[in-house]
Design an enzyme around this catalytic site. Structure first.
Site, mmCIF file in Angstrom:
data_model
loop_
_atom_site.group_PDB
_atom_site.id
_atom_site.type_symbol
_atom_site.label_atom_id
_atom_site.label_comp_id
_atom_site.label_asym_id
_atom_site.label_seq_id
_atom_site.Cartn_x
_atom_site.Cartn_y
_atom_site.Cartn_z
ATOM 1 C CE LYS A 267 4.566 22.401 18.623
ATOM 2 N NZ LYS A 267 5.540 23.352 18.047
ATOM 3 C CG ASP A 272 5.674 21.899 12.781
ATOM 4 O OD1 ASP A 272 4.938 22.254 11.838
ATOM 5 O OD2 ASP A 272 6.338 22.692 13.489
ATOM 6 C CE LYS A 279 8.785 23.000 11.208
ATOM 7 N NZ LYS A 279 9.419 24.216 11.718
ATOM 8 C CG ASP A 290 6.718 20.226 16.844
ATOM 9 O OD1 ASP A 290 7.438 20.726 17.730
ATOM 10 O OD2 ASP A 290 5.983 20.899 16.098
ATOM 11 C CG ASP A 349 6.817 26.215 10.687
ATOM 12 O OD1 ASP A 349 6.399 25.228 11.333
ATOM 13 O OD2 ASP A 349 8.007 26.366 10.347
ATOM 14 C CD GLU A 351 3.365 23.935 14.711
ATOM 15 O OE1 GLU A 351 3.896 24.830 14.021
ATOM 16 O OE2 GLU A 351 4.012 23.177 15.457
ATOM 17 N NE ARG A 353 3.983 31.088 17.998
ATOM 18 C CZ ARG A 353 5.060 31.838 17.790
ATOM 19 N NH1 ARG A 353 4.981 33.162 17.899
ATOM 20 N NH2 ARG A 353 6.218 31.293 17.481
#
Ligand code: BES
Ligand code: MN
Ligand code: ZN
Length: 505
Positions: A267, A272, A279, A290, A349, A351, A353
Site C-alpha cells: 500500500k 491519508d 479523519k 500510510d 477513509d 481507501e 483496500r
C-alpha cells in the site's frame, strides 16, 4: 558504520568500548569475561558480588578500564536467562548498548559473537543479530534537522573471532545482517519522510533509483494506463488529489523464465487524510506513513537483488494521496475495479483496500503465482493486536505458514487472524457487488475478506501492519518513528521460497 571481523583476543583489542554479554544466574566467569575481569583487576566479579551486575536483559554496566586495557571501557550487557535467549534479544540488547555508548561519545566498539552456542544460535546467526542490532538500533532520521545531533557517530564495530574458520562464519553472518538491516533502514527512511517530501511521484522516482542501483527492471503506470486497464478503484482514490497517482512495478529476475513466482504488493498512500470521510486532526500527521507497506516491499527488493536467490519476484506499489478536494470520491459513490467488480464507497477513509484491489488485479495480470501484500490497512488491527505484532491473513495455509516462519526467524512478531467466511456478510452492498467497509467490528478481518475477493484462487497472504509500522519509543532494535516492518520477513520468505522453486528446464 564499518563492521569487520578480526582474529585475535578481546583483551588486546583497541576500541572505545568492548561489549560483553552476561547471563542472569552466571556463577563462574569464564572465557572472554574471565579474561576481561582479570585484566580489570576483578572489577566485573566485584560488581557481580555487590549486586550491581545481575545479567537482567538489557541491563547495561559501563566499567572504565583506566589504562588496564587498550580499550577505554568494558560494557557488560545483560542477556537475561540463557534458556530464554533468542536472536531477537541479542539484537535488542546490542541496539540498546550501542545507543548508550553513542550518547557517551564512543566511536569504535568491539565485541564477540554474543550468545553463540546457546539455544541453537549458531555463530552466523549471532553475528547477524549483533550486526542488525547495531545498524537498526543506531538508525536515526535527521534529514530535516538543521542542527547537528548532540551525539557523535559510531563509526566502527569489530567482532573478534578465535580463528580462521570462526572468522569466515562471522563474516557471513555480518554480511547477511547488513543487507537486511540496510534494507529495513531504507524502508524507514521512505516512511519517515514527510508527505510533502514523499509524494507518489517522488516515491516512483525513489523506486527508479533503487532499480538502477540494484539492476532491477522498473516500470510505472500513470493515469492514462490505469484508465486503459480499468483501474477505477485506484483512480477513484486518486481523484481527490492534485498529485498524479503512480503504479510502481519492480521486477527481479533470479531464474531464466518468464514466470513470476511471487508478487510483493504494498500500500502506497503517501498521505491519508481520510478523504471526504475526513479523519480527526489529532495525530493525522502519522498518516504520512500510510505508504509503509509500499516502502517495505520496495526495500525488500533491494535486499533480494543482493542475495540473488533463484526465483522471480515483482513488487507492485499503488501510490497516491487520499485527499478531499472538489473532485474527490464521496461516500455513496460506486467505482469499478480492474476485473469489473463494482464497489460501493461507504467510507472514503477505507481507501487502502481500494487501491490494493487494482494492484492485486495487476499483479495477477502480470502472472503472479503467489502474492504477499503489506498494508497499514486498519485501525482495527492495531486495536486487536496492539503495536507489537502484525496481523496475517490468507487463502492458503501453506503460504501463511511460510510467512509466519520467515517472520519468526526475523524476530518480527506476527499473528494469524481468522478468515471465516461468515464475516463476508458484513461487506455486502445494496447497490454494488461489494462495499468498502464492513463496519467497526472485526474490521481487520472484513478488510482482509474484501482483498480476498480480488485475488481469486491465487495463493495469497495479507499482512496488516497498521499497528506495527510506527514505534512511539526506542525499544530494542526499534527507534521512534517508522519501524521498517516487515522487510526482514519478506526477504527471509523469498530466500526460503527460492529453495523450493524448480529451476527451469
Ligand atoms: N490508513 C488507515 C489505517 C490506519 C489507522 C493505519 C491507524 C495506521 C494507523 C486506513 O486507511 C483507514 O483509515 N482505515 C479505516 C477503515 C474504516 C473506515 C473501515 C479505519 O481503520 O478506521
Ligand atoms: Mn484511510
Ligand atoms: Zn489508509
Amino acid at each position: 558504520m564499518e563492521i569487520k571481523v578480526v582474529i585475535g583476543s578481546i583483551t588486546e583489542i583497541r576500541a572505545d568500548a568492548i561489549i560483553i554479554g552476561f547471563f542472569e544466574g552466571t556463577e563462574h566467569l569464564d572465557g572472554d569475561t574471565a579474561a576481561l575481569d582479570k585484566a580489570l583487576g576483578g572489577a566485573i566479579s566485584g560488581l557481580i558480588s555487590q549486586g550491581e551486575i545481575k545479567g537482567k536483559l538489557n541491563e547495561i554496566t559501563v566499567i572504565h578500564s583506566l589504562g588496564k586495557l587498550v580499550a577505554g571501557r568494558v560494557v557488560v550487557t545483560g542477556l537475561g536467562k540463557p534458556a530464554e535467549l533468542s536472536r531477537d534479544k541479542i539484537c535488542g540488547a546490542v541496539a540498546e548498548t550501542c545507543r548508550l555508548l553513542r550518547q557517551k561519545g564512543a566511536a569504535s566498539l568491539a565485541t564477540v559473537a554474543q550468545g553463540a552456542g546457546i539455544n541453537d544460535i549458531v555463530l552466523e546467526a549471532s553475528a547477524q543479530a549483533v550486526t542488525e542490532g547495531a545498524l537498526l538500533g543506531l538508525y536515526n532520521f535527521r534529514r530535516h534537522m538543521t542542527k547537528e545531533a548532540d551525539y557523535g557517530e559510531i563509526k566502527e564495530l569489530t567482532l573478534v573471532a578465535a580463528g580462521q574458520d570462526e572468522r569466515q562464519r562471522l563474516e557471513s553472518g555480518c554480511r547477511r545482517g547488513r543487507v537486511l538491516a540496510e534494507a529495513t533502514n531504507l524502508a524507514r527512511d521512505m516512511a519517515n519522510e514527510p508527505a510533502n517530501y514523499m509524494t507518489p511521484g517522488i516515491m516512483a522516482e525513489r523506486a527508479r533509483e533503487l532499480a538502477a542501483d540494484c539492476g532491477l527492471e522498473y516500470r510505472v503506470l500513470g493515469r492514462a494506463e490505469m484508465q486503459e486497464l480499468g483501474m477505477g478503484a485506484l483512480l477513484g482514490v486518486a481523484q481527490g488529489s492534485r498529485e498524479p497517482p503512480q503504479l510502481i512495478v519492480l521486477h527481479y529476475r533470479g531464474r531464466d523464465s518468464a514466470e513470476v513466482d511471487l508478487a510483493l504488493v504494498g500500500k502506497g498512500i503517501t498521505f491519508d487524510s481520510g478523504g471526504i470521510s475526513i479523519k480527526p486532526s489529532e495525530k493525522m500527521g502519522e498518516m504520512k506513513g500510510d505508504m509503509s507497506g509500499g516502502a517495505a516491499v520496495l526495500a525488500a527488493m533491494s535486499a533480494i537483488s543482493q542475495f540473488k536467490p533463484k526465483i522471480n519476484v515483482i513488487a507492485v506499489v499503488p501510490a497516491t494521496e487520499n485527499l478531499p478536494d472538489g473532485s474527490a470520491l464521496k461516500p455513496g459513490d460506486v467505482v469499478t475495479a480492474m476485473g469489473g467488480k463494482t464497489i460501493e464507497i461507504v467510507s472514503t477513509d477505507a481507501e487502502g483496500r481500494l487501491i490494493l484491489a487494482d494492484a492485486l488485479g495487476y499483479a495477477i495480470k502480470l502472472g503472479a503465482k503467489g502474492i504477499v501484500d503489506v498494508a497499514t490497512l486498519t485501525g482495527a488491527c492495531r486495536i486487536a493486536l496492539g503495536d507489537l505484532c502484525s496481523g496475517a491473513f490468507g487463502n492458503r495455509q501453506e503460504l501463511l505458514d511460510r510467512v509466519l516462519k520467515a517472520a519468526a526467524e526475523a524476530g518480527e512478531l506476527m499473528w494469524q487472524l481468522p478468515m471465516y467466511e461468515q464475516y463476508k456478510e458484513q461487506n455486502k452492498s445494496d447497490v454494488a457487488d461489494i462495499k468498502n467497509s464492513g463496519g467497526r467490528y472485526g474490521g481487520a478481518i472484513t478488510a482482509a475478506q474484501f482483498l480476498a475477493e480480488f485475488v481469486g484462487d491465487t495463493p495469497w497472504v495479507h499482512l496488516d501492519i497498521a499497528g506495527t509500522f510506527l514505534s512511539d519509543k526506542e525499544r530494542g532494535c526499534l527507534v521512534k518513528g517508522a519501524t521498517g516492518v516487515p522487510v526482514r520477513t519478506l526477504v527471509n520468505l523469498v530466500l526460503s521460497l527460492a529453495e523450493g522453486v524448480k529451476p527451469s528446464p
